[in-house]
Scaffold this motif. Structure first.
Motif, short mmCIF file in Angstrom:
data_model
loop_
_atom_site.label_atom_id
_atom_site.label_comp_id
_atom_site.label_asym_id
_atom_site.label_seq_id
_atom_site.Cartn_x
_atom_site.Cartn_y
_atom_site.Cartn_z
N LEU A 135 0.83 -1.20 0.00
CA LEU A 135 0.00 0.00 0.00
C LEU A 135 0.87 1.25 0.00
CD1 LEU A 135 -2.68 -0.99 2.66
CD2 LEU A 135 -2.94 -0.99 0.19
N PRO A 136 0.31 2.39 -0.47
CA PRO A 136 1.02 3.66 -0.33
C PRO A 136 1.29 3.96 1.14
CG PRO A 136 -0.85 3.88 -1.82
CD PRO A 136 -0.96 2.53 -1.19
N PRO A 137 2.33 4.73 1.45
CA PRO A 137 2.71 4.96 2.85
C PRO A 137 1.60 5.57 3.69
CG PRO A 137 4.46 5.68 1.37
CD PRO A 137 3.29 5.34 0.50
N THR A 138 0.91 6.58 3.12
CA THR A 138 -0.15 7.23 3.92
C THR A 138 -1.32 6.29 4.17
OG1 THR A 138 -0.98 8.16 1.85
CG2 THR A 138 0.43 9.58 3.23
N THR A 139 -1.65 5.42 3.21
CA THR A 139 -2.75 4.47 3.38
C THR A 139 -2.40 3.44 4.44
OG1 THR A 139 -3.27 4.74 1.04
CG2 THR A 139 -4.26 2.87 2.17
N ALA A 140 -1.18 2.90 4.41
CA ALA A 140 -0.76 1.93 5.42
C ALA A 140 -0.77 2.57 6.80
CB ALA A 140 0.63 1.40 5.08
N MET A 141 -0.32 3.83 6.87
CA MET A 141 -0.27 4.51 8.17
C MET A 141 -1.67 4.75 8.71
SD MET A 141 1.97 5.39 10.28
CE MET A 141 1.77 6.06 11.91
N ALA A 142 -2.63 5.05 7.83
CA ALA A 142 -4.02 5.26 8.27
C ALA A 142 -4.60 3.97 8.86
CB ALA A 142 -4.87 5.75 7.10
N ILE A 143 -4.32 2.83 8.22
CA ILE A 143 -4.81 1.54 8.73
C ILE A 143 -4.18 1.23 10.09
CG2 ILE A 143 -4.76 -0.95 8.33
CD1 ILE A 143 -5.11 -0.38 5.36
N ILE A 144 -2.86 1.47 10.20
CA ILE A 144 -2.19 1.22 11.49
C ILE A 144 -2.77 2.12 12.58
CG2 ILE A 144 0.02 1.44 12.70
CD1 ILE A 144 1.39 0.61 10.09
N LEU A 145 -2.98 3.38 12.22
CA LEU A 145 -3.51 4.34 13.20
C LEU A 145 -4.90 3.92 13.68
CD1 LEU A 145 -2.48 7.01 14.42
CD2 LEU A 145 -3.87 8.22 12.73
N TYR A 146 -5.76 3.49 12.76
CA TYR A 146 -7.11 3.07 13.14
C TYR A 146 -7.08 1.84 14.06
CZ TYR A 146 -11.89 1.36 12.86
OH TYR A 146 -13.14 0.91 13.20
N ASN A 147 -6.27 0.84 13.71
CA ASN A 147 -6.25 -0.38 14.51
C ASN A 147 -5.55 -0.17 15.85
OD1 ASN A 147 -7.36 -2.84 12.85
ND2 ASN A 147 -6.22 -1.57 11.38
N ARG A 148 -4.58 0.77 15.90
CA ARG A 148 -4.01 1.13 17.20
C ARG A 148 -5.09 1.73 18.10
NH1 ARG A 148 -0.17 5.38 16.93
NH2 ARG A 148 -0.38 5.26 19.19
N TRP A 149 -5.88 2.64 17.52
CA TRP A 149 -6.96 3.24 18.31
C TRP A 149 -7.97 2.19 18.75
CZ3 TRP A 149 -12.15 3.38 16.64
CH2 TRP A 149 -13.01 4.02 17.54
N ALA A 150 -8.24 1.22 17.91
CA ALA A 150 -9.23 0.18 18.24
C ALA A 150 -8.82 -0.59 19.50
CB ALA A 150 -9.42 -0.76 17.07
N ILE A 151 -7.56 -1.06 19.54
CA ILE A 151 -7.17 -1.87 20.71
C ILE A 151 -6.94 -0.98 21.93
CG2 ILE A 151 -6.21 -3.72 19.28
CD1 ILE A 151 -3.44 -2.71 19.99
N ARG A 152 -6.51 0.27 21.72
CA ARG A 152 -6.38 1.19 22.86
C ARG A 152 -7.74 1.46 23.48
NH1 ARG A 152 -1.66 4.94 22.58
NH2 ARG A 152 -3.05 6.59 23.33
N GLN A 194 -13.78 -7.38 16.48
CA GLN A 194 -12.70 -7.30 15.50
C GLN A 194 -11.32 -7.22 16.15
OE1 GLN A 194 -13.73 -3.85 13.22
NE2 GLN A 194 -15.52 -4.79 12.27
N ALA A 195 -11.23 -7.44 17.49
CA ALA A 195 -9.97 -7.27 18.20
C ALA A 195 -8.89 -8.20 17.66
CB ALA A 195 -10.17 -7.51 19.70
N ALA A 196 -9.25 -9.45 17.38
CA ALA A 196 -8.26 -10.40 16.88
C ALA A 196 -7.69 -9.94 15.54
CB ALA A 196 -8.89 -11.79 16.74
#
Length: 994
Positions: A135-152, A194-196
């Protein structure tokens, strides 16, 4: 036509039926002001609050020409508002710590979804199925940011939240808070499902060994201005804010460690994963430094996580030597290494590194294991308790009650260990004077609290004691002990061989008396009394405790026993048995009564029958507290014994009134109506007033609910109660001029002499309680000056008049009704008829808020909190009218108008009069959505038009324009609409008054 022109035309065409919208010039101006605002050193309001404002505006629903609510349109206005919100987040460098502190879960969820959308993440695609490296860098970072927020968010939701103290109840605010709470719960539910997947996405992110980029204000502007150039600079490796690979790994490791730690409560093996992630985070911070990170990490919290993981995963001996005291104690508790555990606590008394709460929690866990049958831990519990107590003394805290209990029976070994702990917990050379004084005071008070001279000499001759107390202090201590017991003679010098000094007779007698007070073992009580009587014949040992109480009817017989030892033993066994029964310790009570019965059987038939009666009462209590509480019927043997007691004709037997009361209540509670009405001997009915009352109650309950058949028995019960509640004109009056109801009553007027006990038998059968309640309610309503009747079930079976009204003390009747309904609600707090009676009582005494509370509670318990229709026999027209009056007198006039719809015939006159009131204390127009009567809504529209209240008129028009209220609808539709509004209104009322 372009998309922009189409949006402009749509906005223009819909302008008459929607609120005025912001012009494009104002949007451009707003965006320019935003950029200036973000450049300020400390903008006001804070930038993060702008996100809330922008997203609220963008998500606001629209209203079409038919006044129907539509979802927010996807037009240029809303897209710009969402973009402005993303720019604010970009200005904050997408720092989740900052965003989470100020934004609610629903708002942050909306913001991050917009980030995913603008980053070209395909909607509906599972993140776990996407290859981040492609994925493009900004798209990958958006996915990481969302899933970090989810588990936090999942981790944060597991922490306890301090409840905010609510202010005055406001219905619209409460509804808004409830909606936000429900929305948050729904989002959390999805995130947990969706935690897993989120964990797998972040584990995959750790394998990315490359730098990523996150959107900035510049890249967002490029995406907005050049939608066709998404494959150009906005997705290149140089666009956006650069986040290094190590920084990404550091933050992702920390977040994964937190979620693994949370899951470790159900799966211990996961703690190893958490430990690995946290230590990796610690290593990356040490390597790069926390100041270089774009995303801050709470290092104190990280240290706490690391320490907890060490405790939960440490196992080896080397780790034991290097670990913290916490992990060492945890290891000792798991392995059962009690010797090292005590050593750790003893060493910590010098360093004082363990918090008081942690020490107490370890001691509680040890006590729990000891109580579960591990006798080997008793000594460990004592030693840890001593270490904690000495630590408390040195820190100026009060001594725990557990230490006092463990030292009730001191021994040489206990004193030795206590002195060892005291010596090891204070360094006399370096200790401050304050610490020395605290330790000296503790040892001095310990001596004063002991009765055995051997233990006193052990403490007073110890090296620590001699160093801490000066000569004059030791002499003062000896003088105090002499005053306490004149037979004690202490020498001022330490004695080396003090173990051989015998205790005096007074000390031995005091110790035995102390053991006698504490013991509940019949055999031990007998042994102690034999020893005491062998020492002295002058004392009456049944008098040594003022807690030993025996009823006077028994005391006269027991104190008539000539042999002093037997007299003391019988008295103490009975007193202790009665005390154990009162505190519901039925096991020890039975043992004491059985021993007493065995003793008195040898010489006193009278006391033998007394003990049989008391054991019967004890068996009744035992059944009611045990099997009876779950609805199990008593054994036939117990019922036969109860009948036998009531029919007993043994002369000169002292009887306690409470036994007769409990026996009659027992038969009524277990519906032995056949025996009470048909089989009970006639002489017993004539001589025992409780049996007479039980017979009348049983007969009345047996013939319910048939009013014709039950009127004769009901009339008999009515006459008896009226006689009991009547006062004699021949009695003397008190100082206040009123005739006493309870103490001064003619024996020929009623069948009972104690009014207090008559109607407060320990009844639990609902039908019996309902019968007594309805009788007294009817008697209360018979008064000529009564204004507000009280409603009750089966009230029609009672006579409607009394020949001599002046003879009845209605004040006492009113008190009885209040006490009876309060008692009945302790038996069953969900009986709606009893709740209506309680509400009527509050209504009659002008306590309108409390009355509304119970009227609403009565409706709630019989309708599953108003999710079903309230039965019409509960919310009768009389009840609704009283609720209307309560709301009117509380100045809640809109509620009055709504309740007028609940009547069989809508009371328009009262509703219109209430709506004319302008000084209303309720939510007013917020309640209009609960009105289903079109006539009332039309009147509201006219009223607001007349007053010039345009906004409120619009709300009324909106309510009246709902299609389900159309008069042409079928009756079923109209009834369903009314029922739905009734439900919501009553639930809203319940939230206000519960």
């Amino acid at each position: 036509m372009s998309a922009e022109a189409a949006d402009r035309e749509a906005a223009t065409s819909s302008r008459p039926c929607t609120p005025p919208q912001t012009s494009w010039f104002e949007f451009v101006l707003e965006e320019a002001l935003l950029e200036q605002h973000l450049q300020k050193p400390s903008p006001d309001p804070p930038p993060v609050q702008l996100i809330v404002q922008f997203l609220e505006q963008a998500s606001k629903p629209s209203v079409n020409e038919q006044n129907q609510v539509q979802p927010p349109p996807d037009n240029k206005r809303n897209r710009i508002l969402k973009l402005l919100a993303l720019k604010v987040a970009a200005h904050l460098k997408w720092d989740l710590d900052v965003l989470e502190k100020s934004l609610s879960v629903p708002v942050l969820n909306m913001l991050l979804n917009e980030l995913l959308c603008i980053s070209k993440v395909p909607p509906g695609t599972k993140h776990v199925d996407v290859d981040l490296s492609s994925l493009p860098p900004t798209t990958a970072m958006a996915i990481i940011l969302y899933n970090r927020w989810a588990i936090r968010t999942i981790v944060q939701s597991s922490f306890p939240v301090k409840q905010v103290k609510p202010g005055p109840p406001q219905l619209n605010v409460m509804n808004q808070m409830q909606q936000e709470k429900e929305l948050t719960e729904n989002i959390l539910k999805v995130l947990k499902e969706q935690a897993a997947d989120s964990i797998l996405v972040l584990e995959g992110a750790l394998k990315l060994n490359k730098d990523l980029y996150v959107h900035t204000i510049r890249t967002l502007d490029l995406l907005a201005m050049e939608p066709g150039m998404v494959n150009g600079e906005t997705e290149s490796s140089t666009a956006g804010l650069k986040i290094s690979a190590e920084e990404i790994q550091c933050q992702v490791c920390y977040d994964l460690g937190a979620i693994y730690f949370q899951q470790g409560s159900t799966n211990v093996a996961v703690h190893e994963k958490a430990k690995e992630k946290f230590f990796k985070t610690k290593e990356l911070i040490a390597k790069n430094g926390s100041s270089s990170l774009h995303f801050t990490i709470d290092e104190e919290r990280l240290a706490g996580y690391c320490q907890a993981c060490e405790v939960l995963t440490s196992s080896s001996d080397d780790a034991f030597q290097q670990a913290t005291p916490y992990s060492q104690i945890h290891s000792c508790m798991k392995s059962g290494n009690c010797q090292d555990l005590v050593k750790i606590f003893l060493e910590d008394n010098l360093t004082l590194s363990l918090p008081e709460q942690f020490r107490q929690s370890v001691l509680r866990e040890l006590f729990q294991k000891a109580q579960q049958g591990n006798d080997a831990l008793d000594e460990v519990c004592f030693k840890v308790c001593v270490c904690n107590t000495v630590c408390d003394v040195l820190q100026g805290r009060t001594i725990d009650i557990q230490f006092c209990q463990l030292f009730l029976k001191p021994s040489k070994e206990k004193i030795d260990f206590l002195l060892e702990v005291c010596s090891g917990s204070i360094n006399l050379e370096n200790a401050s004077e304050a610490l020395k004084r605290k330790m000296a005071a503790f040892l001095k008070n310990l001596c004063l609290g002991m009765e055995d001279l051997q233990f006193v000499f052990m403490i007073s001759s110890h090296e620590l004691f001699i160093k801490l107390l000066k000569d004059d202090e030791r002499k003062l201590l000896i003088d105090q002990m002499r005053k306490r017991s004149p037979r004690i003679n202490l020498c001022t010098k330490p004695v080396t061989s003090f173990y051989d000094i015998p205790a005096s007779a007074s000390v031995n007698i005091g110790q035995l008396e102390h053991q006698l007070i504490l013991s509940v073992d019949p055999w031990r009580i007998r042994q102690i009394l034999i020893e005491l009587h062998g020492m002295t014949s002058e004392r009456q040992f049944w008098t040594i405790s003022n807690k030993w109480e025996v009823p006077n009817v028994y005391g006269n017989v027991i104190l008539g026993i000539k042999d002093s030892l037997t007299r003391d033993l019988v008295y103490i066994l009975m007193a202790k048995g009665l005390h154990c029964s009162a505190i519901k310790d039925f096991v020890h009570a039975k043992q004491l009564f059985a021993a007493c019965l065995e003793l008195v059987t040898e010489f006193s038939p009278k006391l033998r029958q007394v003990m049989l009666n008391e054991m019967l009462l004890l068996d009744i209590y035992t059944h009611e507290a045990g099997a009876g509480a779950s609805g199990e019927r008593p054994p036939s043997d117990l019922i036969s014994r109860v009948r036998g007691y009531l029919e007993m004709r043994v002369p000169d037997i002292p009887l306690r009134q409470v036994i007769a009361e409990e026996c009659v209540a027992f038969l009524l509670n277990w519906c032995e109506n056949e025996y009470l009405t048909m089989q009970v001997p006639l002489p017993l009915v004539q001589t025992n007033p409780y049996v007479k009352l039980g017979q009348l109650l049983a007969a009345t309950c047996k013939e319910l609910p048939g009013p014709k058949e039950s009127r004769r028995t009901a009339k008999d019960l009515w006459e008896v109660v009226v006689q009991i509640c009547s006062v004699s004109n021949q009695h003397k009056r008190g100082n206040d001029g009123r005739v006493s109801l309870i103490k001064h009553r003619e024996s020929t007027l009623g069948i009972m002499y104690r009014y207090n006990t008559l109607f407060f038998l320990p009844l639990q059968e609902p039908l019996v309680l309902t019968t007594i309640l309805s009788l007294f309610v009817k008697l209360h309503n018979v008064r000529e000056d009564i204004v507000n009747d009280i409603a009750a079930e089966h009230i029609s079976i009672w006579p409607s008049s009394i020949p001599n009204l002046q003879s009845v003390d209605f004040e006492a009747v009113a008190v009885t009704v209040k006490e009876l309904v309060s008692y009945a609600l302790t038996i069953n707090a969900n009986n709606h008829f009893w709740l209506i009676i309680q509400a009527d009582i509050y209504f009659a005494t002008n306590q309108y808020s409390a009355a509304l509370h119970y009227y609403l509670q009565a409706g709630a318990v019989c309708s599953d909190f108003f999710n079903k229709m309230v039965p019409p026999d509960v919310y009768t027209d009389q009840v609704i009218k009283r609720m209307i009056k309560c709301c009117s007198l509380l100045n809640c006039h809109t509620q009055v108008a709504i309740l007028c719809q609940f009547l069989r015939e809508v009371d328009y006159k009262t509703a219109f009069k209430a709506l004319q009131e302008q000084n209303s204390h309720d939510a007013m127009d917020s309640y209009y959505e609960y009105i289903w009567d079109v006539t009332i809504l039309e009147y509201l529209t006219y009223l607001h038009h007349k007053r010039g209240e345009t906004d409120k008129r619009q709300i009324a028009i909106k309510a009246i324009g709902q299609t389900e209220l159309n008069a042409s609808n079928p009756e079923e539709v109209l009834q369903l609409a009314a029922q739905r509004r009734k439900k919501k209104f009553l639930q809203a009322m319940a939230k206000l008054y519960f």
